[in-house]
Every structure is written in structure tokens, then in C-alpha cells.
Design a protein around this motif. Structure first.
Motif, PDB file in Angstrom:
ATOM      1  N   PRO A   1      45.467  44.114  44.631  1.00 34.36           N
ATOM      2  CA  PRO A   1      46.707  44.043  43.845  1.00 34.36           C
ATOM      3  C   PRO A   1      47.054  45.410  43.252  1.00 34.36           C
ATOM      4  O   PRO A   1      46.174  46.132  42.779  1.00 34.36           O
ATOM      5  CB  PRO A   1      46.371  43.032  42.743  1.00 34.36           C
ATOM      6  N   THR A   2      48.334  45.743  43.278  1.00 35.65           N
ATOM      7  CA  THR A   2      48.747  47.072  42.826  1.00 35.65           C
ATOM      8  C   THR A   2      49.002  47.150  41.327  1.00 35.65           C
ATOM      9  O   THR A   2      49.264  48.235  40.814  1.00 35.65           O
ATOM     10  CB  THR A   2      50.013  47.519  43.572  1.00 35.65           C
ATOM     11  N   ASN A   3      48.966  46.032  40.628  1.00 35.52           N
ATOM     12  CA  ASN A   3      49.004  46.010  39.165  1.00 35.52           C
ATOM     13  C   ASN A   3      48.001  44.985  38.669  1.00 35.52           C
ATOM     14  O   ASN A   3      47.833  43.937  39.292  1.00 35.52           O
ATOM     15  CB  ASN A   3      50.385  45.648  38.622  1.00 35.52           C
ATOM     16  N   SER A   4      47.365  45.288  37.561  1.00 33.09           N
ATOM     17  CA  SER A   4      46.384  44.349  37.030  1.00 33.09           C
ATOM     18  C   SER A   4      46.690  43.908  35.603  1.00 33.09           C
ATOM     19  O   SER A   4      46.088  42.949  35.126  1.00 33.09           O
ATOM     20  CB  SER A   4      44.979  44.956  37.091  1.00 33.09           C
ATOM     21  N   CYS A   5      47.606  44.558  34.932  1.00 31.89           N
ATOM     22  CA  CYS A   5      47.952  44.156  33.560  1.00 31.89           C
ATOM     23  C   CYS A   5      49.356  43.571  33.486  1.00 31.89           C
ATOM     24  O   CYS A   5      49.883  43.360  32.394  1.00 31.89           O
ATOM     25  CB  CYS A   5      47.834  45.352  32.619  1.00 31.89           C
ATOM     26  N   ILE A   6      49.961  43.310  34.625  1.00 31.09           N
ATOM     27  CA  ILE A   6      51.319  42.796  34.661  1.00 31.09           C
ATOM     28  C   ILE A   6      51.315  41.301  34.333  1.00 31.09           C
ATOM     29  O   ILE A   6      50.377  40.588  34.694  1.00 31.09           O
ATOM     30  CB  ILE A   6      51.946  43.060  36.049  1.00 31.09           C
ATOM     31  N   LEU A   7      52.321  40.836  33.633  1.00 28.85           N
ATOM     32  CA  LEU A   7      52.425  39.424  33.264  1.00 28.85           C
ATOM     33  C   LEU A   7      53.171  38.668  34.364  1.00 28.85           C
ATOM     34  O   LEU A   7      54.360  38.918  34.605  1.00 28.85           O
ATOM     35  CB  LEU A   7      53.159  39.277  31.926  1.00 28.85           C
ATOM     36  N   LEU A   8      52.467  37.739  35.020  1.00 28.09           N
ATOM     37  CA  LEU A   8      53.019  36.983  36.143  1.00 28.09           C
ATOM     38  C   LEU A   8      53.115  35.512  35.754  1.00 28.09           C
ATOM     39  O   LEU A   8      52.120  34.890  35.385  1.00 28.09           O
ATOM     40  CB  LEU A   8      52.136  37.178  37.377  1.00 28.09           C
ATOM     41  N   GLU A   9      54.309  34.957  35.864  1.00 29.08           N
ATOM     42  CA  GLU A   9      54.599  33.658  35.258  1.00 29.08           C
ATOM     43  C   GLU A   9      54.132  32.466  36.077  1.00 29.08           C
ATOM     44  O   GLU A   9      53.967  31.374  35.523  1.00 29.08           O
ATOM     45  CB  GLU A   9      56.099  33.540  34.990  1.00 29.08           C
ATOM     46  N   THR A  10      53.954  32.632  37.390  1.00 29.96           N
ATOM     47  CA  THR A  10      53.531  31.505  38.222  1.00 29.96           C
ATOM     48  C   THR A  10      52.382  31.928  39.124  1.00 29.96           C
ATOM     49  O   THR A  10      52.208  33.122  39.427  1.00 29.96           O
ATOM     50  CB  THR A  10      54.673  30.994  39.108  1.00 29.96           C
ATOM     51  N   ARG A  11      51.626  30.942  39.576  1.00 30.43           N
ATOM     52  CA  ARG A  11      50.530  31.218  40.504  1.00 30.43           C
ATOM     53  C   ARG A  11      51.075  31.778  41.810  1.00 30.43           C
ATOM     54  O   ARG A  11      50.477  32.672  42.410  1.00 30.43           O
ATOM     55  CB  ARG A  11      49.724  29.946  40.757  1.00 30.43           C
ATOM     56  N   GLU A  12      52.221  31.265  42.234  1.00 31.38           N
ATOM     57  CA  GLU A  12      52.818  31.743  43.487  1.00 31.38           C
ATOM     58  C   GLU A  12      53.184  33.225  43.392  1.00 31.38           C
ATOM     59  O   GLU A  12      52.946  34.000  44.325  1.00 31.38           O
ATOM     60  CB  GLU A  12      54.058  30.904  43.823  1.00 31.38           C
ATOM     61  N   GLU A  13      53.755  33.610  42.251  1.00 32.95           N
ATOM     62  CA  GLU A  13      54.087  35.026  42.054  1.00 32.95           C
ATOM     63  C   GLU A  13      52.829  35.875  42.042  1.00 32.95           C
ATOM     64  O   GLU A  13      52.805  36.981  42.598  1.00 32.95           O
ATOM     65  CB  GLU A  13      54.859  35.202  40.749  1.00 32.95           C
ATOM     66  N   ALA A  14      51.776  35.358  41.415  1.00 29.29           N
ATOM     67  CA  ALA A  14      50.515  36.102  41.342  1.00 29.29           C
ATOM     68  C   ALA A  14      49.903  36.301  42.727  1.00 29.29           C
ATOM     69  O   ALA A  14      49.419  37.387  43.060  1.00 29.29           O
ATOM     70  CB  ALA A  14      49.536  35.386  40.422  1.00 29.29           C
ATOM     71  N   LEU A  15      49.916  35.239  43.540  1.00 25.96           N
ATOM     72  CA  LEU A  15      49.337  35.337  44.886  1.00 25.96           C
ATOM     73  C   LEU A  15      50.148  36.258  45.784  1.00 25.96           C
ATOM     74  O   LEU A  15      49.598  36.887  46.703  1.00 25.96           O
ATOM     75  CB  LEU A  15      49.243  33.949  45.508  1.00 25.96           C
ATOM     76  N   ALA A  16      51.446  36.345  45.534  1.00 26.28           N
ATOM     77  CA  ALA A  16      52.322  37.152  46.389  1.00 26.28           C
ATOM     78  C   ALA A  16      52.488  38.580  45.886  1.00 26.28           C
ATOM     79  O   ALA A  16      53.254  39.345  46.475  1.00 26.28           O
ATOM     80  CB  ALA A  16      53.693  36.475  46.474  1.00 26.28           C
ATOM     81  N   TRP A  17      51.759  38.931  44.821  1.00 27.24           N
ATOM     82  CA  TRP A  17      51.957  40.268  44.237  1.00 27.24           C
ATOM     83  C   TRP A  17      51.627  41.345  45.279  1.00 27.24           C
ATOM     84  O   TRP A  17      50.690  41.197  46.062  1.00 27.24           O
ATOM     85  CB  TRP A  17      51.093  40.439  42.992  1.00 27.24           C
ATOM     86  N   PRO A  18      52.388  42.458  45.304  1.00 24.76           N
ATOM     87  CA  PRO A  18      52.158  43.521  46.292  1.00 24.76           C
ATOM     88  C   PRO A  18      50.730  44.059  46.269  1.00 24.76           C
ATOM     89  O   PRO A  18      50.068  44.074  45.234  1.00 24.76           O
ATOM     90  CB  PRO A  18      53.159  44.609  45.877  1.00 24.76           C
ATOM     91  N   ARG A  19      50.300  44.523  47.430  1.00 26.71           N
ATOM     92  CA  ARG A  19      48.941  45.028  47.587  1.00 26.71           C
ATOM     93  C   ARG A  19      48.969  46.437  48.161  1.00 26.71           C
ATOM     94  O   ARG A  19      49.908  46.837  48.838  1.00 26.71           O
ATOM     95  CB  ARG A  19      48.128  44.101  48.496  1.00 26.71           C
ATOM     96  N   GLY A  20      47.918  47.165  47.854  1.00 30.61           N
ATOM     97  CA  GLY A  20      47.747  48.509  48.384  1.00 30.61           C
ATOM     98  C   GLY A  20      46.287  48.734  48.711  1.00 30.61           C
ATOM     99  O   GLY A  20      45.451  47.843  48.548  1.00 30.61           O
ATOM    100  N   ASP A  21      45.976  49.916  49.163  1.00 32.01           N
ATOM    101  CA  ASP A  21      44.615  50.249  49.575  1.00 32.01           C
ATOM    102  C   ASP A  21      43.995  51.260  48.613  1.00 32.01           C
ATOM    103  O   ASP A  21      44.703  52.025  47.944  1.00 32.01           O
ATOM    104  CB  ASP A  21      44.604  50.835  50.990  1.00 32.01           C
ATOM    105  N   ILE A  22      42.684  51.231  48.557  1.00 32.05           N
ATOM    106  CA  ILE A  22      41.918  52.237  47.815  1.00 32.05           C
ATOM    107  C   ILE A  22      41.063  53.006  48.800  1.00 32.05           C
ATOM    108  O   ILE A  22      40.291  52.411  49.570  1.00 32.05           O
ATOM    109  CB  ILE A  22      41.041  51.579  46.732  1.00 32.05           C
ATOM    110  N   ARG A  23      41.223  54.315  48.816  1.00 32.05           N
ATOM    111  CA  ARG A  23      40.365  55.206  49.608  1.00 32.05           C
ATOM    112  C   ARG A  23      39.964  56.366  48.695  1.00 32.05           C
ATOM    113  O   ARG A  23      40.737  57.304  48.503  1.00 32.05           O
ATOM    114  CB  ARG A  23      41.091  55.705  50.863  1.00 32.05           C
ATOM    115  N   LEU A  24      38.779  56.268  48.128  1.00 31.09           N
ATOM    116  CA  LEU A  24      38.346  57.271  47.158  1.00 31.09           C
ATOM    117  C   LEU A  24      37.801  58.502  47.864  1.00 31.09           C
ATOM    118  O   LEU A  24      36.939  58.412  48.741  1.00 31.09           O
ATOM    119  CB  LEU A  24      37.279  56.692  46.229  1.00 31.09           C
ATOM    120  N   GLY A  25      38.307  59.664  47.437  1.00 29.87           N
ATOM    121  CA  GLY A  25      37.837  60.940  47.952  1.00 29.87           C
ATOM    122  C   GLY A  25      37.230  61.768  46.835  1.00 29.87           C
ATOM    123  O   GLY A  25      37.747  61.798  45.711  1.00 29.87           O
TER     124      GLY A  25
END
Length: 406
Positions: free
Chosen positions: A39-63
Motif C-alpha cells: 500500500p502506498t499510504n499507511s496513515c490515510i483514513l479509509l471509510e470502507t473495507r472495499e476502499e482499503a482493499l483497492a488502495w493503490p500499491r507500489g514497490d519497494i526496492r531498497l538501495g
């Protein structure tokens, strides 16, 4: 159900490009850790489970930069994150945190003689720390944060400070201050060299002080604190890498501390005297960090396996498992540990988070008062600093579940 794809810890992805370090601008980044679809945000307030499951995603590649020790998420895309009025990050509902916060503010006011001074805080959140600095020294404050709430600022007594609801940047350097704070913000900035360079322009010369607080990242890598690796945090610092950044920009470090259960790193600096460059190499931690980076994949594999086994056992026993802490660490735990779908709820003392849902995994967020009707058998504490406080809160509600801390 945990949707994020699991870290592939048994391979080291080739670095097809020589990625330049955005902190020292001299070294290059060596990839050592990858996670896809977080998930690309972790402190965002999401009102429904459906919105939470559909939240945008990104990748982590630590250098990891061998030259300065900086660690960067090379896959970070700022367009995927949201910092707005529904970004609810405050820790100010915790008595434990508030004691730490007030003590930190008192020490800074006393150490730097902050009495009737001008103060700027970059990334002031809901304004609690800026309020403390102003109230304790009768100072004048200016904050920058797009997620600031004017209503909550007024409740603090915002007459002592003003806040610009915007990201700080080059267009905001016309005001100068005797003390510039940037607390738990720099880790969200993908280009720290350029950002700190601009931030230092608002420090009043020759005696202006810059104070930065970030998560301490040698601990994160050495202890494999995977719960502290999440999308919003695209930049990771140790005492050495942050001090070297200050010195590279012409400031001399006057104080460095690791606090709050060894989780927070604070660095204070002021302009180097004219004609004398700042001393280099304040903290020699590169060797220890390099060793921790090399061991990280193996350490991660073992830590995830241990937590996965615990969750599976609790699930087989039919236990109701909850996490305590619905913010960033909680989102990271649920997105990273195989089998985390066993967790039914998240608990948070922040009343503004109650009734919302966890980004990416969809667990509902309860307040402590909800546990009397939905009692947990097992509580996994996302931050061990709060274990005594959480145990006391549970007891007040007549509850004594198993407690396990990350």
C-alpha cells in the motif's frame, strides 16, 4: 487476506543501472531488498473495507550507498502517495509519547535559549510539537504541512503559531527563523540533499539552529525491523549519513542522539563558522551498516518465518488475534508477514482512526472501548515502547490477552 507479494529474500536483483545516491550525489546505490505491491499510504483514513482493499500499491526496492550510508527506495513514486486532511499520523493520544514529546521540546528550548524567538517547523503535522516549542519559550511559530487541521490547531491554542497548509519548498524561503525543526518528515523526501539544502536557507545566520528527527535506520537494518519499512518512507538515515549530509551543506553538527527505545535519531546543527569548512566523518557507522545490509535478506527470512509460524498456530487454535497500532507499522506488518490474514482487527487509541480500515488488508480499526464486546485472545503490539501503556489500558477494560511485541 494479505495481498502484497512477499519479499523475495533468497535473491539479490541485479542493478541494471548505476543509480546515483540522492543524498551524497557521489556514490551509487546497491539494491538489497525488494517487496512488490505494498500500500502506498499507511496513515490515510479509509471509510470502507472495499476502499482499503483497492488502495493503490507500489514497490519497494531498497538501495544502499556504499559512499555515505544512505538507503533509498529506488522504486518510490511520490505521485502514488497522498498527504491531505485525511492523513492521520499523530501519536499525541499516547501518554507515553506525550511525555517524550514534551521532554524533547523542553530540552531544545533550554539548550538553544529559545525565548521570544522565531521558529519554523517543516512538516508540522497537526501542530503539537510546534505548539510546545512556542508555549515553552514564548516563541513565534510558523509551520508547513498539507495535512494540518485548523480545528485541531485552535484546540491547541494556535494563536502562538500559524501554519501554511502546503508542502515546504523553494517558494517558502522568504521567512527566516532562529530555530528550524523538521521532525519525522525527511524520511518521506526522495531527494534529501536538495530538500535539506533548501530548508537550511531559512535558518537565520550566523546562529540559526536546524533540528532533524528521523527513524534510526541502523537499527532497522541490523535488527530487520521490517515493520519500519513502508512506502511513504523512501529515505533511511543513520547518525553518520545524516551528519555527513549536514556537513556537506556547510553546517556543523552540535548534537546527535538516539532516543525513544533506540527508534528515533535526532541531529542538531548550525552554520559552520565563516572560512572554516565543517569537519567530516562525525559518526563512523559505515562498516556496521554495510555488514547489516549484507545480512538483511537472511535475517528477514528468519524473522518472517517466526511470525508466520506464530500466526498459523494461533489460527489453528481459533484465537482472535489483533494488532495494536493501526498506522504505518501495522500496515507494513499486515502486508509483509505470510499468514497475516489471521489478524481480525487493528486497535488504536487515536479516536480519529476508529471506524476506518487498514490500507491494503482491510481490517477494521477499533478503539480500546470496543474490546469489551470484541475481546482479543492475542494482541501483537506494533511498537514495544507502548507495551506498559497498552497492558494498563487493557486491564482498565478488564482484559488480559496474550501480548507479543515486535
Amino acid at each position: 487476506m494479505s495481498i502484497a507479494r512477499r519479499p523475495e529474500t533468497d535473491r539479490r536483483a541485479p542493478d541494471a543501472r548505476a543509480l546515483p545516491c540522492p543524498c551524497c550525489k557521489e556514490g551509487t546505490l546497491r539494491l538489497f531488498h525488494e517487496v512488490e505491491g505494498v500500500p502506498t499510504n499507511s496513515c490515510i483514513l479509509l471509510e470502507t473495507r472495499e476502499e482499503a482493499l483497492a488502495w493503490p500499491r507500489g514497490d519497494i526496492r531498497l538501495g544502499f550507498c556504499e559512499a555515505c550510508g544512505f538507503i533509498s527506495n529506488t522504486a518510490f513514486d511520490p505521485a502514488l502517495t497522498e498527504y491531505s486532511g485525511r492523513y492521520e499520523e499523530t501519536q499525541a493520544f499516547s501518554p507515553t509519547f506525550n511525555r517524550f514529546h514534551e521532554q524533547l521540546a523542553r530540552e531544545l528550548v533550554e539548550r538553544h535559549g529559545l525565548q521570544e524567538k522565531d521558529i519554523i517547523e517543516i512538516g508540522c503535522g497537526k501542530g503539537e510539537f510546534l505548539h510546545l516549542l512556542c508555549a515553552l519559550g514564548d516563541n513565534r511559530g510558523l509551520g508547513y504541512d498539507p495535512g494540518y487541521s485548523e480545528e485541531r490547531g485552535r484546540a491547541l491554542g494556535a494563536g502562538r503559531f500559524e501554519v501554511v497548509r502546503d508542502f515546504f519548498g523553494p517558494d517558502h524561503t522568504e521567512r527566516q527563523a532562529d530555530f528550524v525543526a523538521c521532525k519525522m518528515t525527511l524520511e518521506h523526501i526522495p531527494t534529501p540533499h536538495d530538500f535539506v539544502d533548501v530548508a537550511m536557507r531559512v535558518a537565520r545566520r550566523p546562529d540559526g539552529v536546524v533540528f532533524i528527527q528521523v527513524p534510526e535506520s541502523l537499527r532497522i537494518v541490523r535488527d530487520c525491523a521490517f515493520e519500519d519499512i513502508y512506502y511513504e518512507h523512501c529515505s533511511y538515515f543513520t547518525a553518520g549519513s545524516l551528519a555527513r549530509l549536514f556537513e556537506r551543506l556547510g553546517f556543523e553538527v552540535t548534537n546527535t542522539e538516539i532516543t525513544y527505545g533506540d527508534q528515533y535519531l535526532t541531529v542538531e546543527a548550525r552554520p559552520a563558522p565563516a572560512g572554516r569548512p565543517a569537519a567530516a566523518g562525525t559518526v563512523a557507522d559505515l562498516a556496521a551498516l554495510r555488514e547489516a545490509v549484507d545480512r538483511f535478506p537472511e535475517t528477514l527470512r528468519a524473522r518472517l518465518a517466526a511470525w508466520s509460524a506464530r500466526l498459523a498456530a494461533w489460527g489453528r487454535d481459533g484465537k482472535r488475534v489483533m494488532i495494536w497500532g493501526s498506522g504505518s507499522k501495522g500496515v507494513s506488518f499486515l502486508a509483509t508477514v505470510p499468514g497475516a490474514e489471521v489478524v481480525s482487527h487493528a486497535v488504536d487509541i487515536n479516536p480519529y482512526r476508529r471506524g476506518y480500515f487498514m490500507a491494503g488488508s482491510g481490517q477494521p480499526i477499533l478503539g480500546p472501548e470496543d474490546l469489551e464486546t470484541t475481546p482479543p485472545d492475542v494482541v501483537i503490539v506494533m511498537n514495544r515502547v507502548y507495551v506498559p501503556e497498552i497492558r494498563e489500558t487493557l486491564a482498565e477494560h478488564g482484559l488480559h490477552p496474550e501480548l507479543h511485541a515486535l
